[in-house]
Design a protein around this motif. Sequence first.
Motif, PDB file in Angstrom:
ATOM      1  N   LEU A 231       0.826  -1.205   0.000  1.00 13.95           N
ATOM      2  CA  LEU A 231       0.000   0.000   0.000  1.00 13.95           C
ATOM      3  C   LEU A 231       0.861   1.257   0.000  1.00 13.95           C
ATOM      4  O   LEU A 231       0.591   2.209  -0.745  1.00 13.95           O
ATOM      5  CB  LEU A 231      -0.927  -0.004   1.221  1.00 13.95           C
ATOM      6  CG  LEU A 231      -1.834   1.207   1.406  1.00 13.95           C
ATOM      7  CD1 LEU A 231      -2.830   1.320   0.256  1.00 13.95           C
ATOM      8  CD2 LEU A 231      -2.580   1.126   2.740  1.00 13.95           C
ATOM      9  N   ASP A 232       1.887   1.271   0.825  1.00 12.89           N
ATOM     10  CA  ASP A 232       2.739   2.455   0.938  1.00 12.89           C
ATOM     11  C   ASP A 232       3.510   2.753  -0.341  1.00 12.89           C
ATOM     12  O   ASP A 232       3.971   3.880  -0.549  1.00 12.89           O
ATOM     13  CB  ASP A 232       3.717   2.293   2.105  1.00 12.89           C
ATOM     14  CG  ASP A 232       3.013   2.320   3.462  1.00 12.89           C
ATOM     15  OD1 ASP A 232       1.858   2.778   3.517  1.00 12.89           O
ATOM     16  OD2 ASP A 232       3.626   1.870   4.453  1.00 12.89           O
ATOM     17  N   SER A 233       3.648   1.754  -1.202  1.00 19.34           N
ATOM     18  CA  SER A 233       4.398   1.953  -2.441  1.00 19.34           C
ATOM     19  C   SER A 233       3.539   2.545  -3.562  1.00 19.34           C
ATOM     20  O   SER A 233       4.061   2.918  -4.619  1.00 19.34           O
ATOM     21  CB  SER A 233       4.980   0.617  -2.922  1.00 19.34           C
ATOM     22  OG  SER A 233       3.946  -0.247  -3.394  1.00 19.34           O
ATOM     23  N   LEU A 234       2.224   2.650  -3.325  1.00 25.43           N
ATOM     24  CA  LEU A 234       1.306   3.078  -4.376  1.00 25.43           C
ATOM     25  C   LEU A 234       0.972   4.560  -4.262  1.00 25.43           C
ATOM     26  O   LEU A 234       0.844   5.098  -3.163  1.00 25.43           O
ATOM     27  CB  LEU A 234       0.008   2.261  -4.307  1.00 25.43           C
ATOM     28  CG  LEU A 234       0.145   0.744  -4.466  1.00 25.43           C
ATOM     29  CD1 LEU A 234      -1.172   0.059  -4.148  1.00 25.43           C
ATOM     30  CD2 LEU A 234       0.610   0.392  -5.882  1.00 25.43           C
ATOM     31  N   LYS A 235       0.787   5.188  -5.402  1.00 28.65           N
ATOM     32  CA  LYS A 235       0.294   6.561  -5.413  1.00 28.65           C
ATOM     33  C   LYS A 235      -1.175   6.581  -5.023  1.00 28.65           C
ATOM     34  O   LYS A 235      -1.900   5.606  -5.229  1.00 28.65           O
ATOM     35  CB  LYS A 235       0.473   7.180  -6.804  1.00 28.65           C
ATOM     36  CG  LYS A 235       1.921   7.331  -7.241  1.00 28.65           C
ATOM     37  CD  LYS A 235       2.008   7.919  -8.640  1.00 28.65           C
ATOM     38  CE  LYS A 235       3.458   8.045  -9.090  1.00 28.65           C
ATOM     39  NZ  LYS A 235       3.552   8.572 -10.485  1.00 28.65           N
ATOM     40  N   ALA A 236      -1.621   7.727  -4.482  1.00 27.36           N
ATOM     41  CA  ALA A 236      -3.006   7.846  -4.020  1.00 27.36           C
ATOM     42  C   ALA A 236      -3.796   8.802  -4.904  1.00 27.36           C
ATOM     43  O   ALA A 236      -3.235   9.719  -5.521  1.00 27.36           O
ATOM     44  CB  ALA A 236      -3.049   8.325  -2.574  1.00 27.36           C
ATOM     45  N   LEU A 237      -5.102   8.589  -4.942  1.00 27.30           N
ATOM     46  CA  LEU A 237      -5.996   9.528  -5.604  1.00 27.30           C
ATOM     47  C   LEU A 237      -6.093  10.811  -4.776  1.00 27.30           C
ATOM     48  O   LEU A 237      -5.831  10.792  -3.570  1.00 27.30           O
ATOM     49  CB  LEU A 237      -7.393   8.914  -5.741  1.00 27.30           C
ATOM     50  CG  LEU A 237      -7.556   7.728  -6.688  1.00 27.30           C
ATOM     51  CD1 LEU A 237      -8.975   7.184  -6.603  1.00 27.30           C
ATOM     52  CD2 LEU A 237      -7.240   8.137  -8.126  1.00 27.30           C
ATOM     53  N   PRO A 238      -6.479  11.923  -5.387  1.00 32.62           N
ATOM     54  CA  PRO A 238      -6.683  13.153  -4.607  1.00 32.62           C
ATOM     55  C   PRO A 238      -7.780  12.959  -3.571  1.00 32.62           C
ATOM     56  O   PRO A 238      -8.654  12.110  -3.729  1.00 32.62           O
ATOM     57  CB  PRO A 238      -7.077  14.188  -5.666  1.00 32.62           C
ATOM     58  CG  PRO A 238      -7.499  13.399  -6.855  1.00 32.62           C
ATOM     59  CD  PRO A 238      -6.726  12.122  -6.817  1.00 32.62           C
ATOM     60  N   ASP A 239      -7.721  13.761  -2.500  1.00 31.16           N
ATOM     61  CA  ASP A 239      -8.650  13.586  -1.392  1.00 31.16           C
ATOM     62  C   ASP A 239      -9.665  14.716  -1.281  1.00 31.16           C
ATOM     63  O   ASP A 239     -10.353  14.846  -0.275  1.00 31.16           O
ATOM     64  CB  ASP A 239      -7.890  13.447  -0.069  1.00 31.16           C
ATOM     65  CG  ASP A 239      -7.061  14.686   0.257  1.00 31.16           C
ATOM     66  OD1 ASP A 239      -7.052  15.650  -0.545  1.00 31.16           O
ATOM     67  OD2 ASP A 239      -6.401  14.680   1.326  1.00 31.16           O
ATOM     68  N   SER A 240      -9.757  15.559  -2.320  1.00 30.97           N
ATOM     69  CA  SER A 240     -10.694  16.681  -2.296  1.00 30.97           C
ATOM     70  C   SER A 240     -10.848  17.225  -3.701  1.00 30.97           C
ATOM     71  O   SER A 240     -10.044  16.924  -4.604  1.00 30.97           O
ATOM     72  CB  SER A 240     -10.181  17.793  -1.376  1.00 30.97           C
ATOM     73  OG  SER A 240      -8.975  18.335  -1.897  1.00 30.97           O
ATOM     74  N   CYS A 241     -11.887  18.040  -3.896  1.00 31.47           N
ATOM     75  CA  CYS A 241     -12.058  18.717  -5.182  1.00 31.47           C
ATOM     76  C   CYS A 241     -10.881  19.638  -5.464  1.00 31.47           C
ATOM     77  O   CYS A 241     -10.411  19.737  -6.604  1.00 31.47           O
ATOM     78  CB  CYS A 241     -13.362  19.515  -5.180  1.00 31.47           C
ATOM     79  SG  CYS A 241     -14.866  18.514  -5.167  1.00 31.47           S
ATOM     80  N   SER A 242     -10.401  20.311  -4.435  1.00 31.26           N
ATOM     81  CA  SER A 242      -9.260  21.216  -4.602  1.00 31.26           C
ATOM     82  C   SER A 242      -8.030  20.461  -5.107  1.00 31.26           C
ATOM     83  O   SER A 242      -7.334  20.917  -6.028  1.00 31.26           O
ATOM     84  CB  SER A 242      -8.938  21.913  -3.277  1.00 31.26           C
ATOM     85  OG  SER A 242     -10.023  22.695  -2.843  1.00 31.26           O
TER      86      SER A 242
END
Length: 500
Positions: free
Chosen positions: A428-439
């Motif tokens: 999990l820590d090796s993966l990029k994440a999706l944005p967490d807000s509209c901003s």
Amino acid sequence: MDNTTEFSSVSVAERLNKKPSELTKKDIIEFVKNENIRHVNFMYPAGDGRLKTLNFVVYDLDYLDEILTCGERVDGSSLFSFVEASSSDLYVVPRFRTAFIDPISEIPTLAFLCSFFNKDGQPLESSPEYVLSKACKAFSETTGLEFQAMGELEYYVIADEEKAFPTPNQRGYHESAPFTKFGEFRQLCMQYIAQTGGKIKYGHSEVGNFTLNGKIYEQNEIEFLPCDAQSAAEQLMLAKWIIRNLAYQFGYDLTFAPKITTGKAGSGLHVHMRVMKDGKNVMLENGVLSDYARKMIAGVLEMAPSITAFGNTNPTSYFRLVPHQEAPTNICWGDRNRSTLVRVPLGWTGSTNMSALVNPLESANTYDTKQKQTVEIRSADGSANIYLLFASLAVAARYGFELENALEVAKNTYVDVNIHKDENRKVLDSLKALPDSCSASAECLAKQREVYEAKGVFTPAMIDGIMKGLASYNDGSLRAEIGNNEQAILDLVETYFHCG
């Protein structure tokens, strides 16, 4: 209202024994005359993602010929934020292939989806429908393939609580009556959607089931069959319109909102994709995913952060996209793995004739199951502008074919474990994440906008407008501020209850 008896679930094209793409103006006029159609409706999507309607009375066939040929003027500045009031007139012109009997109206009414044109009679570059058309054309010109898609439309039906045969909390998946309360409503929706030309795969109740403030919330899903991406988007637009109208007639409340409250299943808009060559599905080769499929997956994963700008468009979207739930938060893909952003569903690749095993009288199966294989992106939700979401996916798929290292990207982002289990923390820590807000989504779009603007698919002004709209929510810290405060989440949901 009893149009269902008169028109059943047969589409206009089927009644005329033609394919939708073969319908002509002459066919439409003859149909109106023979079926005693009284009204014609033009329908078209605006900037808020919802269908708008213009009504006509058919008082003579010459006038019908006129509106079918010329379309009509509308005020573009009231439909789109990017159209100036000082020069706001647009034309809307019906696409004959979309003709359908309005299943909601008590008056016999023929409806069409329309395209927008500017003052010079050219397609409006930033209209959602035309952006999708350009995205699909660019994909085909780049790859020599056709991009196809279909959606899974999830929604909650809300009504007064019933005490009899309660469904256990969050255990509504594929439940049957009487434990599910809105199955017949869902089936009627499906029948009406089919009448508009929608090609439905199936419908069922979903996981979400709970009571709140004396109301029962029951989640349902209607899933479609894959087809060209433009038709797939049209079907979803009409389906949302039909489901809402029927809910209103039944006295139900209904929402496609991404999230209702903490700890309960949110509603997504999962989109399945496949690529076709000469009318055949090329997602598989020798029983495994083809390079075509892997390149498409690579493109979607590379563009995933900014795809949220089209598929997750209000602050409640990011209360669904939270870690350690079934909605995805990390950029990866896997086989049959619901913890990933992109999932390869079970694809009938086994050699066993399952039907013959349970039906001994059946002979060997000759059905080509390769055509059923798709890949599914699981991030989008009901707030999406459907045409723009599908356009962004077509752009991302095309980008995968343009990436020199696409196959390497696909290889490096594949996971075969549940990434939310403690023992898989390192993965999990090796993966990029999706944005967490509209901003944050707006910032991601700013970084990747050139890909969307390439080949003239999205105009720079349109990307600017989308970024400005997302940034205006100023929700960068909203999720942290609200946390699991149920009332605060309910208040937020109420604001965006009828999104999309």
